[in-house]
Design an enzyme around this catalytic site. Structure first.
Site, PDB file in Angstrom:
ATOM      1  N   ASP A  70       0.846  -1.186   0.000  1.00 38.75           N
ATOM      2  CA  ASP A  70       0.000   0.000   0.000  1.00 38.75           C
ATOM      3  C   ASP A  70       0.882   1.236   0.000  1.00 38.75           C
ATOM      4  O   ASP A  70       1.984   1.216  -0.539  1.00 38.75           O
ATOM      5  CB  ASP A  70      -0.907  -0.022   1.239  1.00 38.75           C
ATOM      6  N   HIS A  87      -3.086   5.842   4.363  1.00 37.28           N
ATOM      7  CA  HIS A  87      -3.909   4.718   3.906  1.00 37.28           C
ATOM      8  C   HIS A  87      -3.336   3.390   4.402  1.00 37.28           C
ATOM      9  O   HIS A  87      -4.051   2.551   4.965  1.00 37.28           O
ATOM     10  CB  HIS A  87      -3.976   4.754   2.374  1.00 37.28           C
ATOM     11  N   SER A 147     -11.217  -0.842   0.521  1.00 34.78           N
ATOM     12  CA  SER A 147      -9.829  -0.844   1.014  1.00 34.78           C
ATOM     13  C   SER A 147      -9.750  -1.289   2.467  1.00 34.78           C
ATOM     14  O   SER A 147      -8.745  -1.879   2.886  1.00 34.78           O
ATOM     15  CB  SER A 147      -9.229   0.562   0.917  1.00 34.78           C
TER      16      SER A 147
END
EC number: 3.4.-.-
Length: 470
Positions: free
Chosen positions: A167, A204, A410
């Site tokens: 990621d 994230h 996600s």
């Protein structure tokens, strides 16, 4: 003015990849983004066939210059992919690339004879699907516990389940969050812009790692910063980067991946062929996000879960809304999505807790759900104005002090990865693929997604949040 989310994100990805001319595909739609003037083929004879076929096609049937068609230098990458330039990348605008379209058409007959695909666009693989997660993060007070809350159990480095998160990188002060104290990996390269503003999608990977750790405390989590550039990477590079990620520390038990792309096809991504074939030969379980296009179109690599050769190695995850009873408005869906988990308004660590950091919203919310749903979804709530959507007003700025509320497939994905890891620990199961099968077989929970009764996994410590009408 209503935001044009896909176009806003296209511009942002283009700025992150300034040397790569991009186009929208297959036309001015929100299906996928790809590199202009370039196609992909397998190394060797197939690349030679593609090059010659495209050159002949352009010479005989179009006004394009055949001399533009040329293979890149021979490559030795593990993905086994050759880039072939088929046109001038500067030709046309971002809504069309007739050179690439012509190259794909010219190979149809040859593909029919071969019984498989020989040529592909070079798609952008991204966490920025449609092109964003379900929403942008919202600050959550430190007095509000994470959701899901940390599960019981202890961390044992000897018997911990290995989880690799590919990621964006970790925030520099991620260790100030106790759940991530033993998380390792790559740091985010650039957390803020020159004005000290948190960049979009930064955090994230940290948010995802926090969700895994909350559901499965006995995990050895490693985060790789493969997707630092606006969460985007070209398909031909992504296969190679995945090899790099797994080989740095050895193939993990579980690979959690919250990125991908659609491609208008049902046979996967050519650029990931090599990696997926190697994955199949390993014991690693790939848990992959189904994407946020609110579409039934297969989204890769998650949709490999629907292909017989990969059904055991890949688990695709869709998102449930905050009450856990129905599908989230943004979640992709269809028979290729094998399980759903909560993915709306989860709470985890976005930044570390050393110092507050400001964030400016990039996208404005909508007056109504852009997918036509009637509940108070993340399309419209909480309200904010974004700098990319509306130039007439001042964008909203907030401060993050650690926790955030965020939505998207996600984040449903690491919940499922964590549940598989927790099952391995609880049942002393060494095989992650067997653990996934056992977990899904024993599961008795379901939800409704687009009228279908689908398997749902809800962590025991996850708290449902009532959703009111829009």
């Amino acid at each position: 003015m209503a935001p044009k989310r896909f176009h806003e994100q296209f511009d942002q990805i283009q700025r992150a990849l300034p040397d790569v001319p991009l186009a929208m595909g297959p036309d001015d739609s929100a299906e996928f983004i790809y590199e202009k003037g370039v196609v992909l083929a397998r190394d060797g004879e197939e690349a030679h066939l593609v090059e010659n076929t495209v050159r002949t096609h352009f010479t005989e049937t179009t006004g394009l210059v055949a001399d533009h068609v040329r293979r890149g230098a021979p490559q030795t990458n593990r993905s086994g992919i050759t880039r072939i330039q088929v046109g001038d990348p500067g030709h046309g605008d971002r809504t069309a690339d007739r050179a690439v379209a012509g190259a794909l058409r010219s190979l149809r007959e040859a593909e029919g004879r071969a019984g498989r695909r020989l040529v592909s666009r070079n798609h952008v693989v991204s966490i920025a699907v449609n092109a964003c997660p379900g929403d942008e993060p919202v600050p959550a007070p430190l007095t509000q516990p994470p959701n899901p809350a940390p599960a019981g159990g202890t961390y044992d480095p000897v018997g911990a389940v290995g989880v690799l998160v590919v990621d964006t990188g970790l925030m520099h002060d991620h260790g100030s969050y106790p759940l991530l104290a033993h998380t390792e990996g790559d740091l985010q390269i650039r957390e803020t812009d020159p004005d000290g503003i948190l960049q979009q999608y930064v955090g994230h990977g940290t948010f995802i790692a926090g969700l895994v750790a909350a559901v499965a405390p006995n995990t050895e989590i490693t985060v790789r910063n493969t997707l630092n550039d606006a969460g985007a990477i070209l398909e031909d590079q992504f296969g190679e980067k995945l090899f790099d990620a797994v080989e740095q520390g050895g193939w993990p038990d579980i690979l959690s991946l919250s990125a991908g792309t659609s491609n208008g096809r049902v046979d996967g991504l050519l650029g990931l062929d090599g990696f997926l074939r190697e994955l199949r030969a390993q014991r690693t379980l790939l848990v992959a996000a189904a994407g946020n296009n609110a579409s039934a179109t297969p989204f890769w690599p998650a949709a490999y879960a629907s292909l017989p050769d990969y059904a055991d190695a890949v688990l695709s995850v869709g998102a449930l809304r905050a009450d856990g009873e129905f599908g989230a408005c943004f979640s992709n869906h269809g028979a290729w999505v094998k399980v759903y988990a909560p993915g709306e308004r989860l709470i985890s660590s976005l930044t570390g807790f050393d110092a507050p950091v400001p964030y400016v919203y990039q996208h404005s919310t909508y007056e109504a759900c852009r997918y036509g749903f009637g509940y108070a979804c993340t399309c419209r709530s909480p309200r904010h104005t974004g700098v990319l959507s509306d130039g007439s007003g001042k964008p909203d700025q907030v401060m993050f002090e650690g926790f955030a509320s965020w939505s998207g497939t996600s984040f449903a994905t690491p919940l499922v990865a964590g549940l598989v890891a927790a099952h391995m620990t609880a049942h002393k199961e060494d095989d992650p693929r067997a653990a996934a099968r056992q977990l899904l077989t024993a599961n008795t929970e379901f939800a409704e997604v687009r009228g279908a009764h689908v398997p749902a996994l809800r962590p025991a410590t996850w708290r449902s949040v009532p959703v009111g009408p829009a």
